[in-house]
Write a protein that holds these residues in place. Sequence first.
Motif, PDB file in Angstrom:
ATOM      1  N   GLY A   1       0.795  -1.219   0.000  1.00 11.69           N
ATOM      2  CA  GLY A   1       0.000   0.000   0.000  1.00 11.69           C
ATOM      3  C   GLY A   1       0.827   1.268   0.000  1.00 11.69           C
ATOM      4  N   GLY A   2       2.116   1.123   0.211  1.00 11.34           N
ATOM      5  CA  GLY A   2       2.993   2.277   0.258  1.00 11.34           C
ATOM      6  C   GLY A   2       3.447   2.740  -1.115  1.00 11.34           C
ATOM      7  N   SER A   3       4.363   3.696  -1.103  1.00  8.95           N
ATOM      8  CA  SER A   3       4.838   4.293  -2.346  1.00  8.95           C
ATOM      9  C   SER A   3       6.355   4.417  -2.348  1.00  8.95           C
ATOM     10  N   LEU A   4       6.908   4.374  -3.536  1.00 14.94           N
ATOM     11  CA  LEU A   4       8.320   4.655  -3.769  1.00 14.94           C
ATOM     12  C   LEU A   4       8.439   5.389  -5.092  1.00 14.94           C
ATOM     13  N   ARG A   5       9.496   6.175  -5.223  1.00 14.67           N
ATOM     14  CA  ARG A   5       9.772   6.846  -6.492  1.00 14.67           C
ATOM     15  C   ARG A   5      11.177   6.488  -6.931  1.00 14.67           C
ATOM     16  N   LEU A   6      11.265   5.866  -8.083  1.00 19.93           N
ATOM     17  CA  LEU A   6      12.538   5.474  -8.638  1.00 19.93           C
ATOM     18  C   LEU A   6      13.047   6.539  -9.606  1.00 19.93           C
ATOM     19  N   SER A   7      14.355   6.665  -9.669  1.00 27.10           N
ATOM     20  CA  SER A   7      14.994   7.586 -10.612  1.00 27.10           C
ATOM     21  C   SER A   7      16.015   6.839 -11.438  1.00 27.10           C
ATOM     22  N   CYS A   8      16.223   7.316 -12.631  1.00 28.20           N
ATOM     23  CA  CYS A   8      17.229   6.739 -13.533  1.00 28.20           C
ATOM     24  C   CYS A   8      18.004   7.900 -14.142  1.00 28.20           C
ATOM     25  N   ASP A   9      19.272   7.982 -13.818  1.00 25.27           N
ATOM     26  CA  ASP A   9      20.120   9.039 -14.348  1.00 25.27           C
ATOM     27  C   ASP A   9      21.025   8.470 -15.433  1.00 25.27           C
ATOM     28  N   ALA A  10      21.098   9.193 -16.507  1.00 22.28           N
ATOM     29  CA  ALA A  10      21.945   8.780 -17.623  1.00 22.28           C
ATOM     30  C   ALA A  10      23.190   9.643 -17.647  1.00 22.28           C
ATOM     31  N   SER A  11      24.344   9.002 -17.651  1.00 21.45           N
ATOM     32  CA  SER A  11      25.594   9.759 -17.637  1.00 21.45           C
ATOM     33  C   SER A  11      25.812  10.486 -18.940  1.00 21.45           C
ATOM     34  N   GLY A  12      25.391   9.841 -19.981  1.00 19.06           N
ATOM     35  CA  GLY A  12      25.485  10.493 -21.271  1.00 19.06           C
ATOM     36  C   GLY A  12      24.188  11.227 -21.551  1.00 19.06           C
ATOM     37  N   ARG A  13      24.061  11.653 -22.738  1.00 20.29           N
ATOM     38  CA  ARG A  13      22.849  12.380 -23.083  1.00 20.29           C
ATOM     39  C   ARG A  13      21.674  11.414 -23.206  1.00 20.29           C
ATOM     40  N   LEU A  14      20.633  11.674 -22.447  1.00 20.16           N
ATOM     41  CA  LEU A  14      19.418  10.880 -22.563  1.00 20.16           C
ATOM     42  C   LEU A  14      18.663  11.430 -23.745  1.00 20.16           C
ATOM     43  N   SER A  15      18.876  10.802 -24.883  1.00 22.09           N
ATOM     44  CA  SER A  15      18.414  11.368 -26.127  1.00 22.09           C
ATOM     45  C   SER A  15      16.940  11.678 -26.113  1.00 22.09           C
ATOM     46  N   SER A  16      16.626  12.881 -26.503  1.00 22.01           N
ATOM     47  CA  SER A  16      15.227  13.283 -26.565  1.00 22.01           C
ATOM     48  C   SER A  16      14.506  12.595 -27.718  1.00 22.01           C
ATOM     49  N   THR A  17      15.252  11.838 -28.516  1.00 16.42           N
ATOM     50  CA  THR A  17      14.609  11.154 -29.632  1.00 16.42           C
ATOM     51  C   THR A  17      14.328   9.690 -29.322  1.00 16.42           C
ATOM     52  N   LEU A  18      14.626   9.268 -28.111  1.00 22.40           N
ATOM     53  CA  LEU A  18      14.478   7.855 -27.768  1.00 22.40           C
ATOM     54  C   LEU A  18      13.341   7.614 -26.782  1.00 22.40           C
ATOM     55  N   ASN A  19      12.578   6.595 -27.042  1.00 20.38           N
ATOM     56  CA  ASN A  19      11.625   6.116 -26.057  1.00 20.38           C
ATOM     57  C   ASN A  19      12.391   5.378 -24.966  1.00 20.38           C
ATOM     58  N   MET A  20      11.929   5.526 -23.726  1.00 23.63           N
ATOM     59  CA  MET A  20      12.603   4.909 -22.591  1.00 23.63           C
ATOM     60  C   MET A  20      11.625   4.020 -21.832  1.00 23.63           C
ATOM     61  N   ALA A  21      12.161   3.149 -20.994  1.00 19.36           N
ATOM     62  CA  ALA A  21      11.288   2.209 -20.289  1.00 19.36           C
ATOM     63  C   ALA A  21      11.902   1.760 -18.972  1.00 19.36           C
ATOM     64  N   TRP A  22      11.028   1.292 -18.110  1.00 18.66           N
ATOM     65  CA  TRP A  22      11.427   0.609 -16.878  1.00 18.66           C
ATOM     66  C   TRP A  22      11.123  -0.880 -17.045  1.00 18.66           C
ATOM     67  N   PHE A  23      12.016  -1.687 -16.498  1.00 15.27           N
ATOM     68  CA  PHE A  23      11.865  -3.132 -16.494  1.00 15.27           C
ATOM     69  C   PHE A  23      12.084  -3.619 -15.056  1.00 15.27           C
ATOM     70  N   ARG A  24      11.706  -4.843 -14.782  1.00 10.46           N
ATOM     71  CA  ARG A  24      11.975  -5.401 -13.463  1.00 10.46           C
ATOM     72  C   ARG A  24      12.218  -6.898 -13.567  1.00 10.46           C
ATOM     73  N   GLN A  25      12.943  -7.397 -12.577  1.00 10.94           N
ATOM     74  CA  GLN A  25      13.222  -8.829 -12.511  1.00 10.94           C
ATOM     75  C   GLN A  25      12.990  -9.288 -11.088  1.00 10.94           C
TER      76      GLN A  25
END
Length: 117
Positions: A15-39
Amino acid sequence: QVELVQSGGGLAQAGGSLRLSCDASGRLSSTLNMAWFRQGPGQDREFVAGISYNGGATKYTDSVKGRFAISRDSMKNTLYLQMNSLKPEDTAVYYCNAADLRLGWPWGQGTQVTVSS
């Protein structure tokens, strides 16, 4: 080569919440679709949520619809995943990557999310 660093995971109660972040060291291209995955434990890596290059479109796997929200800040080269109403079955290591895995970006270390019942 892009380096992806995920953070924000931890232990949450159901029932709780978390906020995940993903930082890209290089340029996170504004032309690319991005996604989250989990295992999850003993499971294959699976798609969780995706966002278009301009943030105008999102997509979610059925099990997280209405509970998770993906967003991006291209100025900060950062991708986010807001996770609400967490369930024990959300327990997994979470990764971000380009939505098109054929780009071959490295996965990074991921961030562990553990949800207790």
